[in-house]
Design a protein around this motif. Structure first.
Motif, PDB file in Angstrom:
ATOM      1  N   SER A   1       0.827  -1.212   0.000  1.00  0.00           N
ATOM      2  CA  SER A   1       0.000   0.000   0.000  1.00  0.00           C
ATOM      3  C   SER A   1       0.857   1.256   0.000  1.00  0.00           C
ATOM      4  O   SER A   1       0.611   2.205  -0.763  1.00  0.00           O
ATOM      5  N   ALA A   2       1.886   1.277   0.844  1.00  0.00           N
ATOM      6  CA  ALA A   2       2.750   2.452   0.922  1.00  0.00           C
ATOM      7  C   ALA A   2       3.672   2.549  -0.282  1.00  0.00           C
ATOM      8  O   ALA A   2       3.827   3.626  -0.881  1.00  0.00           O
ATOM      9  N   MET A   3       4.278   1.438  -0.674  1.00  0.00           N
ATOM     10  CA  MET A   3       5.264   1.476  -1.748  1.00  0.00           C
ATOM     11  C   MET A   3       4.634   1.769  -3.102  1.00  0.00           C
ATOM     12  O   MET A   3       5.282   2.372  -3.974  1.00  0.00           O
TER      13      MET A   3
ATOM     14  N   ASN B   1      12.901   1.821  -7.465  1.00  0.00           N
ATOM     15  CA  ASN B   1      12.664   3.126  -6.856  1.00  0.00           C
ATOM     16  C   ASN B   1      13.932   3.733  -6.264  1.00  0.00           C
ATOM     17  O   ASN B   1      13.969   4.939  -5.996  1.00  0.00           O
ATOM     18  N   TRP B   2      14.940   2.900  -6.035  1.00  0.00           N
ATOM     19  CA  TRP B   2      16.183   3.439  -5.458  1.00  0.00           C
ATOM     20  C   TRP B   2      17.448   2.932  -6.145  1.00  0.00           C
ATOM     21  O   TRP B   2      18.522   3.453  -5.904  1.00  0.00           O
ATOM     22  N   LEU B   3      17.335   1.951  -7.018  1.00  0.00           N
ATOM     23  CA  LEU B   3      18.543   1.349  -7.580  1.00  0.00           C
ATOM     24  C   LEU B   3      19.178   2.163  -8.692  1.00  0.00           C
ATOM     25  O   LEU B   3      20.237   1.810  -9.178  1.00  0.00           O
ATOM     26  N   GLN B   4      18.546   3.238  -9.138  1.00  0.00           N
ATOM     27  CA  GLN B   4      19.182   4.062 -10.166  1.00  0.00           C
ATOM     28  C   GLN B   4      20.475   4.665  -9.646  1.00  0.00           C
ATOM     29  O   GLN B   4      21.378   4.953 -10.405  1.00  0.00           O
ATOM     30  N   SER B   5      20.528   4.862  -8.351  1.00  0.00           N
ATOM     31  CA  SER B   5      21.747   5.436  -7.765  1.00  0.00           C
ATOM     32  C   SER B   5      22.621   4.366  -7.114  1.00  0.00           C
ATOM     33  O   SER B   5      23.577   4.669  -6.437  1.00  0.00           O
TER      34      SER B   5
ATOM     35  N   LEU C   1      16.514  14.063  -5.554  1.00  0.00           N
ATOM     36  CA  LEU C   1      15.883  12.762  -5.797  1.00  0.00           C
ATOM     37  C   LEU C   1      16.718  11.628  -5.210  1.00  0.00           C
ATOM     38  O   LEU C   1      16.179  10.677  -4.623  1.00  0.00           O
ATOM     39  N   GLN C   2      18.028  11.687  -5.370  1.00  0.00           N
ATOM     40  CA  GLN C   2      18.892  10.647  -4.828  1.00  0.00           C
ATOM     41  C   GLN C   2      18.767  10.534  -3.309  1.00  0.00           C
ATOM     42  O   GLN C   2      18.767   9.432  -2.753  1.00  0.00           O
ATOM     43  N   GLU C   3      18.661  11.673  -2.647  1.00  0.00           N
ATOM     44  CA  GLU C   3      18.469  11.660  -1.194  1.00  0.00           C
ATOM     45  C   GLU C   3      17.159  10.973  -0.821  1.00  0.00           C
ATOM     46  O   GLU C   3      17.094  10.182   0.125  1.00  0.00           O
ATOM     47  N   ILE C   4      16.119  11.299  -1.588  1.00  0.00           N
ATOM     48  CA  ILE C   4      14.807  10.687  -1.314  1.00  0.00           C
ATOM     49  C   ILE C   4      14.860   9.186  -1.565  1.00  0.00           C
ATOM     50  O   ILE C   4      14.340   8.386  -0.769  1.00  0.00           O
ATOM     51  N   GLN C   5      15.504   8.767  -2.653  1.00  0.00           N
ATOM     52  CA  GLN C   5      15.604   7.339  -2.974  1.00  0.00           C
ATOM     53  C   GLN C   5      16.323   6.570  -1.872  1.00  0.00           C
ATOM     54  O   GLN C   5      15.914   5.459  -1.499  1.00  0.00           O
ATOM     55  N   GLU C   6      17.386   7.143  -1.353  1.00  0.00           N
ATOM     56  CA  GLU C   6      18.120   6.471  -0.273  1.00  0.00           C
ATOM     57  C   GLU C   6      17.271   6.381   0.985  1.00  0.00           C
ATOM     58  O   GLU C   6      17.301   5.364   1.704  1.00  0.00           O
ATOM     59  N   SER C   7      16.480   7.429   1.252  1.00  0.00           N
ATOM     60  CA  SER C   7      15.573   7.399   2.410  1.00  0.00           C
ATOM     61  C   SER C   7      14.526   6.298   2.253  1.00  0.00           C
ATOM     62  O   SER C   7      14.195   5.592   3.217  1.00  0.00           O
ATOM     63  N   ILE C   8      14.024   6.123   1.035  1.00  0.00           N
ATOM     64  CA  ILE C   8      13.026   5.073   0.772  1.00  0.00           C
ATOM     65  C   ILE C   8      13.647   3.697   0.993  1.00  0.00           C
ATOM     66  O   ILE C   8      13.057   2.823   1.627  1.00  0.00           O
TER      67      ILE C   8
END
Length: 502
Positions: free
Chosen positions: A107-109, A225-229, A133-140
Motif C-alpha cells: 500500500s505504501a510502496m 525506486n532506489w537502484l538508479q543510484s 531525488l537521490q536523497e529521497i531514494q536512499e531514504s526510501i
C-alpha cells in the motif's frame, strides 16, 4: 501556504488521501505552466520546487506510516493459519500476520512508486532536483529495509513471549502448582492454534516465509525506486542482509521449539532405557523390538507430523536436531546410570539394545547428521564395552545360579566352558545374527512408522530394509482388502506388540 500546511501535517503525523490529491494538482499546474510561453520562469521554478518538497514530505510520511502500522498490526497475533491459496501455495503454514505486513508495504510502496516516477521527470531538468531525488531514494531504501528489520523484531518478541509463557508454566508445575492460569479462550477466533508448540511453528513459518519469499518478492518489485543510484551488486547485498537477519531469528526460535520437544523426547528415552521393566544385567531372550522402543519412536512420529504440517521446509533440520539429541540423550543416560540401572549388561540386553538401535537408525536414517552418526557409534562402543565386561565376569563366575531362561549368554557361557574366550567380536556376531533374523520382520510389523518418515523424503534416500517395509505398507494400503487390514491389525501399536510376545 500549501507548503506550510504540509509541514504542519508532517509534524502532526497525519497521512490522508487529500495530501496525495494536492500533490497531483500541483503536478498538473507545473505541466500547465511549462507549456505556456508567457509563464514567468521564476513561477515555474517555484512550482517545481514546491512539488519536489511536498513529494518528499509525503514520501517520508508514507515511510513513517509503514513503520508505525507494522508495529500496530504486530501487537495482536490471532494464530489462525491461512489457506494454501491465500499464501499462494507457499510450503510455509503462515498466519495472517505476514500477509497483513505485506499489504501494508505494498500500500505504501505503490504510492511512493507513483511519486518517484513524477520526481524522476523533474530531476532530468535540474541538477539540484537530481541530487534531491537521490536523497529521497536512499531514504526510501532505508525505510523499506528497516520495516523488514522491525517486523523481524516483532516476530522475535512473539517467539520470546511464547517461550517465557511456557517457562512460567513449567515453574508453576515444579513448585507444586498443578492449576494453570485460565486462558482467555473466548477471544480466540475459529481455527486458532492454541498449543504453544504449534504456535512456535507458526512463528517459524512466518519467519521462513519472510526470509525465502516475501523479502525477495517485495525488494525485486520496488528496487527500481532506489537502484538508479546503486549498482546491482549492492541491491543483491540488501537481500542477503535481510536473509541473514531472518536466518538468525529462525535459528533462535527453532532452538526454542527443539528445546521444548527435546524435553518430551528425553522423558520417552528415560522410559525406554530405565523404566520399561527390564533388568539389563539379566535380560530375557531377544524376541523383537520392545513396546518401549516403538513408543519412543512414536514421540518422533508426532513431532514429524507436527512440523510437516506447520513448517514443512524446516522438517529435515528439525528432525536432524532432535534425532541427534536423542542419541546424545542415550549416551548421557548411560553415563549417568552406569553404576546404577546400567551397571551390568548381559548378552541378551546387549543384543536387545543393538537390535533396537539399528531399528532406530534404519527408520531415522534420512535425519542422521554426521554428528549423530558419530554419537551412535560412540553409544554402540560403550554398550559393547559394558557388555563384554559384564559377560566376562558372568561366565568366569562358576558359582552363580543359572537362570531358568536360556538365552544368548548361556550359549556364550558354554563356549567359555569349552575353552573359548568371550570377545567383543563374539557379542557383535551374536547381535548381527539377531538383527538379520528379526530386523526386517520388525520393520514390516511397524511399517506405519516407516511410512510416516518415508512419505516426506525421496525414496532413494531410504535404506533398503525400510524401503521394503514402506513398499509393503503402500501395497497393503493400495490393496482392495485394506479396510480389513485396518480392522484387524493395529500395526506398530503397543497393544499389538504385547500380543506378539505374550
Amino acid at each position: 501556504m500549501v507548503h506550510n500546511t504540509f509541514r504542519d501535517l508532517e509534524e502532526s503525523n497525519i497521512l490522508q488521501p487529500y495530501m496525495m490529491d494536492a500533490i497531483k494538482e500541483i503536478t498538473k499546474a507545473c505541466q500547465a505552466f511549462e507549456v505556456k510561453e508567457s509563464a514567468p520562469p521564476i513561477a515555474v521554478l517555484a512550482l517545481r520546487s514546491l512539488h519536489s518538497e511536498l513529494a518528499k514530505i509525503y514520501i517520508l510520511r508514507l515511510c513513517s506510516w509503514m513503520r508505525s502500522t507494522t508495529e500496530e498490526i504486530s501487537k495482536d497475533e490471532i494464530w489462525v493459519p491461512v489457506s494454501i491459496l491465500e499464501r499462494n501455495k507457499s510450503p510455509y503454514s503462515i498466519s495472517y500476520l505476514p500477509l497483513a505486513f505485506r499489504s501494508v508495504m505494498i500500500s505504501a510502496m505503490d504510492q511512493i512508486n507513483l511519486l518517484i516516477q513524477s520526481l524522476r521527470s523533474e530531476a532530468l531538468k535540474s541538477e539540484d532536483m537530481f541530487m534531491h531525488l537521490q536523497e529521497i531514494q536512499e531514504s526510501i531504501r532505508l525505510a523499506f529495509l528497516n520495516c523488514f528489520l522491525h517486523f523481524s523484531g516483532h516476530l522475535e518478541n512473539i517467539g520470546g513471549e511464547l517461550a517465557q509463557t511456557r517457562s512460567n508454566k513449567e515453574n508453576l508445575l515444579q513448585n507444586g502448582y498443578s492449576h494453570e492460569p485460565t486462558e482467555k479462550t473466548s477471544e480466540l477466533l475459529p481455527g486458532s492454534v492454541v498449543d504453544p508448540h504449534q504456535q512456535l511453528l507458526i512463528v517459524l513459518s512466518n519467519i521462513g516465509y519472510c526470509k525465502d519469499e516475501l523479502c525477495s518478492e517485495l525488494y525485486n518489485k520496488y528496487r527500481h525506486n532506489w537502484l538508479q543510484s546503486r549498482d546491482r551488486e549492492e541491491g543483491d547485498s540488501d537481500i542477503r542482509d535481510l536473509a541473514v537477519c531472518f536466518s538468525g531469528l529462525e535459528e533462535k526460535v527453532l532452538e526454542q521449539y527443539t528445546f521444548a520437544k527435546a524435553n518430551l523426547i528425553r522423558s520417552a528415552a528415560v522410559n525406554y532405557l530405565l523404566d520399561a521393566g527390564i533388568q539389563w544385567g539379566s535380560a530375557p531372550a531377544v524376541k523383537g523390538v520392545r513396546d518401549a522402543a516403538v513408543e519412543l519412536l512414536h514421540t518422533l512420529v508426532a513431532v514429524h507430523a507436527e512440523v510437516f504440517a506447520g513448517a514443512k521446509p524446516l522438517l529435515d533440520k528439525t528432525l536432524g536436531i532432535l534425532v541427534e539429541g536423542l542419541i546424545d540423550t542415550f549416551l548421557s543416560l548411560f553415563h549417568e546410570n552406569k553404576t546404577k540401572d546400567l551397571r551390568s549388561l548381559d548378552a541378551n540386553g546387549f543384543c536387545q539394545l543393538m537390535l533396537e538401535l539399528e531399528y532406530f537408525e534404519t527408520i531415522l536414517h534420512p535425519y542422521l547428521t554426521q554428528d549423530a552418526s558419530e554419537s551412535l557409534k560412540s553409544l554402540q562402543g560403550v554398550l559393547l564395552e559394558k557388555a563384554t565386561e559384564s559377560v566376562t565376569e558372568s561366565v568366569e563366575n562358576q558359582g552363580h545360579q543359572r537362570r531358568s531362561t536360556r538365552g544368548s549368554e548361556d550359549a556364550l557361557a558354554e563356549e567359555r566352558q569349552q575353552g573359548m574366550s568371550v570377545s567383543p567380536d563374539d557379542l557383535i556376531a551374536l547381535a548381527q545374527q539377531f538383527s538379520s533374523e528379526l530386523l526386517q520382520a520388525e520393520l514390516e510389523r511397524t511399517r506405519i512408522n516407516t511410512a510416516c518418515f518415508a512419505e516426506s523424503i525421496p525414496l532413494d534416500m531410504v535404506p533398503e530394509p525400510a524401503k521394503a517395509a514402506y513398499a509393503s505398507f503402500r501395497g497393503s494400503m493400495d490393496s482392495p482388502s485394506r479396510s480389513s487390514f485396518r480392522g484387524t491389525q493395529a500395526v506398530g501399536s503397543p497393544s499389538y506388540s504385547r500380543q506378539r510376545r505374550r
